[in-house]
Design a protein around this motif. Structure first.
Motif, PDB file in Angstrom:
ATOM      1  N   ALA A 113      42.417  14.533  12.183  1.00 26.87           N
ATOM      2  CA  ALA A 113      41.839  14.536  13.528  1.00 26.87           C
ATOM      3  C   ALA A 113      41.880  13.146  14.164  1.00 26.87           C
ATOM      4  CB  ALA A 113      40.401  15.048  13.492  1.00 26.87           C
ATOM      5  N   LEU A 114      41.792  12.111  13.346  1.00 30.64           N
ATOM      6  CA  LEU A 114      41.797  10.743  13.872  1.00 30.64           C
ATOM      7  C   LEU A 114      43.203  10.181  14.037  1.00 30.64           C
ATOM      8  CD1 LEU A 114      38.745   9.281  11.975  1.00 30.64           C
ATOM      9  CD2 LEU A 114      38.942   9.751  14.415  1.00 30.64           C
ATOM     10  N   ASP A 115      44.177  10.827  13.460  1.00 31.47           N
ATOM     11  CA  ASP A 115      45.578  10.431  13.633  1.00 31.47           C
ATOM     12  C   ASP A 115      45.809   8.934  13.396  1.00 31.47           C
ATOM     13  OD1 ASP A 115      48.262  11.079  14.137  1.00 31.47           O
ATOM     14  OD2 ASP A 115      48.064  10.565  16.266  1.00 31.47           O
ATOM     15  N   GLY A 116      45.168   8.410  12.352  1.00 30.32           N
ATOM     16  CA  GLY A 116      45.394   7.014  11.983  1.00 30.32           C
ATOM     17  C   GLY A 116      44.657   5.980  12.810  1.00 30.32           C
ATOM     18  N   ARG A 117      43.784   6.400  13.706  1.00 32.00           N
ATOM     19  CA  ARG A 117      43.064   5.434  14.560  1.00 32.00           C
ATOM     20  C   ARG A 117      42.205   4.476  13.748  1.00 32.00           C
ATOM     21  NH1 ARG A 117      39.911   8.857  18.800  1.00 32.00           N
ATOM     22  NH2 ARG A 117      39.119   6.814  19.362  1.00 32.00           N
ATOM     23  N   VAL A 118      41.501   5.007  12.749  1.00 28.50           N
ATOM     24  CA  VAL A 118      40.655   4.179  11.876  1.00 28.50           C
ATOM     25  C   VAL A 118      40.749   4.719  10.451  1.00 28.50           C
ATOM     26  CG1 VAL A 118      39.017   3.574  13.723  1.00 28.50           C
ATOM     27  CG2 VAL A 118      38.543   5.527  12.262  1.00 28.50           C
ATOM     28  N   SER A 170      27.250  21.205   9.265  1.00 31.28           N
ATOM     29  CA  SER A 170      28.331  21.693   8.408  1.00 31.28           C
ATOM     30  C   SER A 170      29.544  20.788   8.504  1.00 31.28           C
ATOM     31  CB  SER A 170      28.720  23.117   8.805  1.00 31.28           C
ATOM     32  OG  SER A 170      29.318  23.106  10.082  1.00 31.28           O
ATOM     33  N   ALA A 171      30.412  20.910   7.528  1.00 31.02           N
ATOM     34  CA  ALA A 171      31.633  20.110   7.482  1.00 31.02           C
ATOM     35  C   ALA A 171      32.523  20.350   8.698  1.00 31.02           C
ATOM     36  CB  ALA A 171      32.402  20.414   6.198  1.00 31.02           C
ATOM     37  N   GLU A 172      32.444  21.533   9.281  1.00 30.38           N
ATOM     38  CA  GLU A 172      33.274  21.857  10.433  1.00 30.38           C
ATOM     39  C   GLU A 172      33.043  20.906  11.606  1.00 30.38           C
ATOM     40  OE1 GLU A 172      31.578  24.104   8.632  1.00 30.38           O
ATOM     41  OE2 GLU A 172      33.131  25.469   7.904  1.00 30.38           O
ATOM     42  N   GLN A 173      31.877  20.287  11.659  1.00 28.54           N
ATOM     43  CA  GLN A 173      31.555  19.359  12.745  1.00 28.54           C
ATOM     44  C   GLN A 173      32.149  17.973  12.534  1.00 28.54           C
ATOM     45  OE1 GLN A 173      27.249  20.570  12.231  1.00 28.54           O
ATOM     46  NE2 GLN A 173      27.258  20.002  14.397  1.00 28.54           N
ATOM     47  N   ALA A 174      32.565  17.653  11.328  1.00 22.87           N
ATOM     48  CA  ALA A 174      32.985  16.290  10.990  1.00 22.87           C
ATOM     49  C   ALA A 174      34.164  15.778  11.810  1.00 22.87           C
ATOM     50  CB  ALA A 174      33.266  16.178   9.495  1.00 22.87           C
ATOM     51  N   PRO A 175      35.227  16.543  12.056  1.00 24.35           N
ATOM     52  CA  PRO A 175      36.331  15.981  12.850  1.00 24.35           C
ATOM     53  C   PRO A 175      35.897  15.532  14.248  1.00 24.35           C
ATOM     54  CG  PRO A 175      37.091  17.905  11.650  1.00 24.35           C
ATOM     55  CD  PRO A 175      35.588  17.860  11.494  1.00 24.35           C
ATOM     56  N   ALA A 176      35.103  16.331  14.938  1.00 24.38           N
ATOM     57  CA  ALA A 176      34.646  15.956  16.279  1.00 24.38           C
ATOM     58  C   ALA A 176      33.720  14.737  16.222  1.00 24.38           C
ATOM     59  CB  ALA A 176      33.941  17.130  16.951  1.00 24.38           C
TER      60      ALA A 176
END
Length: 126
Positions: free
Chosen positions: A74-79, A38-44
């Motif tokens: 979730a990535l806060d600009g890292r990539v 599911s999409a809920e897993q995408a940030p992790a």
């Protein structure tokens, strides 16, 4: 700097809760393909890809703008994070594909009928 490592995240039926991780290595680039339930897993998953050294992450179009934004946050600009996009002319076809038994489930509401896809900001139906 040349692209040497990137990831693509998509939903797929029958995937374990940890997701299914596959790697394609060529002489010049590593591609990580990650299937999630599911999409809920995408940030992790995106955080893990960035931790592994991915220089950019792309998301399947089924995530839609809401989950794409959550991954970016979730990535806060890292990539950089990109997303496959489908035009409004494909809504019926995509709905038919993702509404069939055995698929990853219905598309997020932003990609289903009733949305105002002409608006500069796409919003789910109220």
């Amino acid at each position: 700097m040349a692209l040497a490592h990137w990831g693509f995240v998509y939903t797929a039926p029958g995937v374990s809760p940890e997701g299914h991780w596959a790697t394609v290595d060529t002489d010049g680039c590593r591609t990580r393909l990650v299937a999630v339930q599911s999409a809920e897993q995408a940030p992790a998953v995106a955080r893990r890809l960035a931790d592994e050294g991915a220089q950019l992450i792309e998301l399947c179009g089924a995530f839609g703008p809401v989950w794409t934004a959550r991954v970016i946050e979730a990535l806060d600009g890292r990539v950089p994070v990109g997303a496959v996009g489908y035009g409004p002319e494909t809504v019926d076809q995509l709905h038919a594909i993702f509404s069939r038994p055995g698929t990853a489930g219905p598309l997020p509401s932003v990609a289903t009928k009733g949305c105002d896809v002409r608006s500069p900001v796409i919003r789910p139906p109220s």
